[in-house]
Design a protein around this motif. Sequence first.
Motif, short mmCIF file in Angstrom:
data_model
loop_
_atom_site.label_atom_id
_atom_site.label_comp_id
_atom_site.label_asym_id
_atom_site.label_seq_id
_atom_site.Cartn_x
_atom_site.Cartn_y
_atom_site.Cartn_z
N GLU A 58 0.84 -1.21 0.00
CA GLU A 58 0.00 0.00 0.00
C GLU A 58 0.88 1.26 0.00
N THR A 62 0.71 4.21 -2.74
CA THR A 62 0.45 5.61 -2.39
C THR A 62 1.50 6.52 -3.01
N LEU A 63 2.77 6.08 -2.93
CA LEU A 63 3.85 6.88 -3.53
C LEU A 63 3.66 7.00 -5.05
N LEU A 65 0.84 6.89 -6.57
CA LEU A 65 -0.30 7.80 -6.77
C LEU A 65 0.15 9.26 -6.67
N PHE A 66 1.01 9.55 -5.67
CA PHE A 66 1.53 10.93 -5.54
C PHE A 66 2.18 11.35 -6.85
N ALA A 67 3.05 10.47 -7.35
CA ALA A 67 3.81 10.80 -8.56
C ALA A 67 2.84 11.08 -9.71
N MET A 69 -0.37 12.03 -9.45
CA MET A 69 -1.14 13.26 -9.20
C MET A 69 -0.27 14.50 -9.39
N ALA A 70 1.01 14.36 -9.05
CA ALA A 70 1.89 15.53 -9.13
C ALA A 70 2.29 15.86 -10.56
N LEU A 72 0.13 15.53 -13.17
CA LEU A 72 -1.05 15.77 -14.00
C LEU A 72 -0.85 17.03 -14.82
N PRO A 74 -1.74 20.32 -15.58
CA PRO A 74 -2.60 21.28 -14.87
C PRO A 74 -3.74 21.82 -15.74
N PRO A 77 -6.94 18.64 -15.44
CA PRO A 77 -6.91 17.80 -14.25
C PRO A 77 -7.92 16.65 -14.37
N VAL A 78 -7.43 15.46 -14.05
CA VAL A 78 -8.31 14.28 -14.11
C VAL A 78 -8.95 14.12 -12.73
N PRO A 79 -10.26 13.95 -12.68
CA PRO A 79 -10.86 13.78 -11.36
C PRO A 79 -10.31 12.52 -10.68
N TYR A 80 -10.15 12.61 -9.40
CA TYR A 80 -9.60 11.49 -8.63
C TYR A 80 -10.60 10.34 -8.61
N PHE B 7 8.02 10.21 1.81
CA PHE B 7 6.74 10.92 1.92
C PHE B 7 6.95 12.40 2.23
N LEU B 12 7.74 16.46 -5.34
CA LEU B 12 6.39 15.90 -5.47
C LEU B 12 5.36 16.83 -4.82
N GLY B 15 4.57 19.51 -7.14
CA GLY B 15 3.72 18.96 -8.20
C GLY B 15 2.28 18.82 -7.75
N LEU B 16 2.11 18.28 -6.52
CA LEU B 16 0.75 18.14 -5.97
C LEU B 16 0.11 19.52 -5.82
N THR B 19 -1.26 20.65 -9.05
CA THR B 19 -2.50 19.94 -9.36
C THR B 19 -3.67 20.49 -8.54
N ALA B 22 -4.81 23.70 -9.95
CA ALA B 22 -5.57 23.52 -11.19
C ALA B 22 -6.96 22.93 -10.93
N GLN B 234 -2.06 15.29 -0.52
CA GLN B 234 -2.92 14.38 -1.29
C GLN B 234 -4.34 14.37 -0.72
N GLN B 241 -11.57 17.50 -4.60
CA GLN B 241 -12.27 16.78 -5.67
C GLN B 241 -13.66 16.33 -5.22
N THR B 255 -3.80 4.37 3.31
CA THR B 255 -4.11 2.94 3.17
C THR B 255 -2.98 2.06 3.68
N ARG B 256 -1.78 2.63 3.83
CA ARG B 256 -0.68 1.77 4.27
C ARG B 256 -0.82 1.40 5.75
#
Lengths: 81, 373
Positions: A58, A62-63, A65-67, A69-70, A72, A74, A77-80, B7, B12, B15-16, B19, B22, B234, B241, B255-256
């Motif tokens: 997991e 998650t990591l 997913l961050f990459a 999302m970061a 995307l 701008p 943006p794709v909805p989560y 983390f 990153l 970058g977040l 996003t 946006a 995140q 969203q 989730t971890r």
Amino acid sequence: MCLAIPARVAELLDGDQARIELGGVHKVISIALVDEVAVGDYLIVHVGFAIGKLDPTEAEQTLALFAQMAQLDPANPVPYQ
Amino acid sequence: MKYIAEFRDGELARGLAKTIAATVNPTREYRLMEFCGGHTHAISRYGLQDLLPANVRLIHGPGCPVCVLPIGRIDSAIALATQHDVILCTYADTLRVPASGGLSLLKAKAQGADIRMVYSSADALRIAQDNPSRAVVFFAIGFETTTPPTAAIILQAQRLQLANFSVLCNHVLTPAAMVHIMESQQDPAAVAIDGFVGPAHVSTVIGSGQYEGFVARYQRPVVIAGFEPLDVMQAILMLIQQINTGRAEVENEFTRAVRRDGNRKAQGLCEQVFELRDRFDWRGLGEVPLSALKIRPEFAQFDAELRYQVGYAQVPDHKACECAAILRGHKRPADCKVFGTVCTPDHPLGACMVSSEGACAAHYTYGRFRGGG
């Protein structure tokens, strides 16, 4: 007080205890609150007790997913999901 | 350190942040409450507010266990230590909280009371074993994270038949406090919070399922987040969203470590040892129904409240201190007249300045030069 951190199990000891290692620091904690602990597991330790286990798969997801999302676009943006 | 450093990746995070920028709807405000002091600390320490668009506002919630402990409870602990000749064991966090009569546990210790700082509830039990001729009391405070360790030592004290050990129980419950925040206004729909960042380690114990009723009833999204800066970023994105699409669901970013059912073993021990109190006085929130735990009658011999007839008297906060409004998210630390002048981490007037997880201490240490609150 609530800033518990994931620590690696270095050794299992008698009496529901384990020796954990975190950045070179070793400490003996209680594992009375979690089931089936093995050497190499990562535990969330809080006031001297493991309160949960950390799931490596997991964590990786998650990591990833961050990459995702970061990076995307701008402008679009794709909805989560 | 594994599962920590990755983390905290700054690139990153930026970058977040892009996003998030946006994703926000520029015509509205997003008021997000981070319930937990661990998140408050992370947000201040890593300057996350500065990474967010101006219309995303983080509101610090009452999830700092030291901050919500009312003065009267500290007074009770001091009375125990000074009037009953017990060894009082306490977590470090409570030592410097100002109590009545200019006292604190630390000052009472300086005046001769046998008050000892412990890292773990298990240390308190050991002190009782090492001092069979002395009565030892553990001053138990905290949310659902510190409750199972307290349950575990009460059960162990019973197994060891330790006659000189008892616990002064002040454990409190997260969901009840969240409900109270929503019920603090006549019309919950009017509460100026659009979503909640849910606590990390509390949720590890209780499980994400515990927020489902709250979300359905109040139509506010809850996203459980880990304590690292990327986790918080995140979770904020996930909340935005949800708000954009008009959804209100429990989502889990952490989730971890968090599952829907939580840690069943820890819950079982708590169930065995504790039961609900009808009501409990919180600093900043006042009396909150069904929001705290007491020790079950089967374990009465380990209940310091019964054993020493510990009373509780409500004590008003310092007049100039805005802790109460800050804990409810109505004011920011910088709105308090004494913030950073009379009240500092070295000389705290109120509890929010004592604990590093308190909104005022976090803002004083990391955020006061940013402007804003």
